[in-house]
Write an enzyme that holds these catalytic residues in place. Structure first.
Site, short mmCIF file in Angstrom:
data_model
loop_
_atom_site.label_atom_id
_atom_site.label_comp_id
_atom_site.label_asym_id
_atom_site.label_seq_id
_atom_site.Cartn_x
_atom_site.Cartn_y
_atom_site.Cartn_z
N GLU A 1 0.78 -1.25 0.00
CA GLU A 1 0.00 0.00 0.00
C GLU A 1 0.81 1.30 0.00
O GLU A 1 0.53 2.19 0.80
CB GLU A 1 -0.94 -0.01 1.22
N GLU B 1 -6.36 -10.89 -0.58
CA GLU B 1 -7.15 -10.60 0.63
C GLU B 1 -8.64 -10.53 0.29
O GLU B 1 -9.32 -9.57 0.63
CB GLU B 1 -6.69 -9.28 1.27
#
Ligand code: GLA
Length: 361
Positions: free
Chosen positions: A154, A261
């Site tokens: 991220e 995820e």
């Protein structure tokens, strides 16, 4: 007589299909496509969820145990217990293990960025040295079992006019920490597959920024081997077209992709945390919510199969609707039902829908 044989044959077949349904798991239905993983805690592996994991999945990711904060709380102290017990379970049961994650802005200990005596921010040199020590220790410890690492998590900004997230990593090191993290991980385990992992990759602007960064890293010879698409999705996004475009754009890079995820919230997507509203008390898993979720799960798996040349693994974030991080995000205490197993660990309708066409393989 003929009639009787047909009946006996039909009931045998019924029995066979039934037993198959009882013994087959997601990993078997998709065995010719990709591995099927699940994010776990050390605690879950000591409960009835362990049996479900063994039946359904052939890969695991530690949900929190190997993140920087939990595993390296102080400069000279590692906390290996959680990671070790997940690694031991994977080895005992012949499962694949993905490592998550070596460099992130969240769940990161304060000591990394600050000098313990002056309390001032450390220099770039000090921070990179700490990053190197961390990555070398963690990757080396799990070298015999972890086949792929989310090395950097991220770093791309969600804001349209901003490229990198202005985290402390970025403020202290500029972009360079990304390349360095991959380099350190590669030095510690040259055989591990090294991934860049991010969310909201279905947003075209963010996606192009991720692709640009990956191409720049490749051009510099940085050892990056794949892209992780987190896949925290919901009943209203991504649309089928949006997901198809996403998979098309990423697969054009020619690198393996992993959905790292996956979960599909039964509430419309909200990207930031917020306070509770009166309407949030309606948390029943209605038939309407269920149908919408089934539809999204169905096209996700149709598209994952369509792009199976690129997609090597699909990992769910959490095991069952017994507990998910979405129960406290974006609204604290709002129950969500984002997974394929209910709180009793029984497969939901969405499970049967996505495995239906795979049953006779
Ligand atoms: C991100 C991280 C995960 C996890 C989820 C929310 O996606 O990569 O480790 O923290 O947020 O639980």
């Amino acid at each position: 007589m003929k009639h009787k044989i047909v009946i006996i044959a039909a009931s045998c077949l019924g029995l066979f299909i039934n037993t198959q349904a009882q013994t087959k798991g997601l990993k078997d239905y998709f065995k010719n496509d990709f591995t099927i993983g699940v994010a776990v805690s050390p605690r879950a592996l000591k409960t009835d969820e362990a049996q479900l994991i063994l039946k359904e999945f052939n890969s695991m990711t530690p949900e929190n145990a190997m993140k920087m904060g939990p595993i390296h709380p102080f400069e000279n102290q590692y906390n290996w217990a959680g990671g070790d017990s997940i690694a031991a379970f994977a080895k005992r049961n012949n499962m694949k293990l993905r490592g998550h994650c070596l460099c992130w802005h969240n769940q990161t200990p304060r000591w990394l960025f600050f000098d313990s005596s002056t309390n001032q921010q450390v220099t770039k040199e000090v921070l990179l040295k700490r990053l190197k020590d961390h990555i070398t220790a963690v990757v080396t410890r799990y070298k015999d079992i972890i086949y792929a690492w989310d090395v950097v998590n991220e770093v791309i900004s969600d804001k349209e006019d901003e490229y990198f997230r202005p985290s402390l990593w970025y403020q202290i090191c500029g972009e360079e920490f990304v390349a360095k993290a991959f380099q350190y991980a590669h030095e510690a385990d040259p055989k591990a597959l090294l991934f860049y992992n991010d969310y909201n990759e279905i947003n075209a602007v963010k996606r192009q920024k991720i692709i640009k960064m990956v191409k720049d890293l490749q051009a510099k010879g940085v050892p990056i081997n794949g892209i992780g698409l987190q896949g925290h999705w919901a009943v209203n996004e991504p649309s089928k077209d949006q997901l198809e475009q996403t998979l098309k754009d990423f697969s054009a890079l020619g690198l393996p992709l992993q959905v790292t995820e996956l979960d599909i919230s039964v509430y419309p997507k909200e990207h930031t945390a917020r306070e509770r509203k009166a309407s949030d008390s309606d948390t029943i898993f209605t038939a309407e919510k269920e149908l919408k979720q089934i539809e999204v799960y169905k096209y996700c798996f149709e598209l994952f199969k369509k792009y199976k040349k690129s997609i090597t693994s699909v990992t769910f974030w959490n095991i069952s609707d017994r507990g998910s991080w979405l129960d406290s995000f974006p609204v604290r205490g709002r129950k969500d039902y984002p997974l394929l197993f209910d709180a009793q660990l029984k497969p939901k309708k969405a499970y049967w829908e996505i495995t239906k066409s795979e049953s006779n393989k």
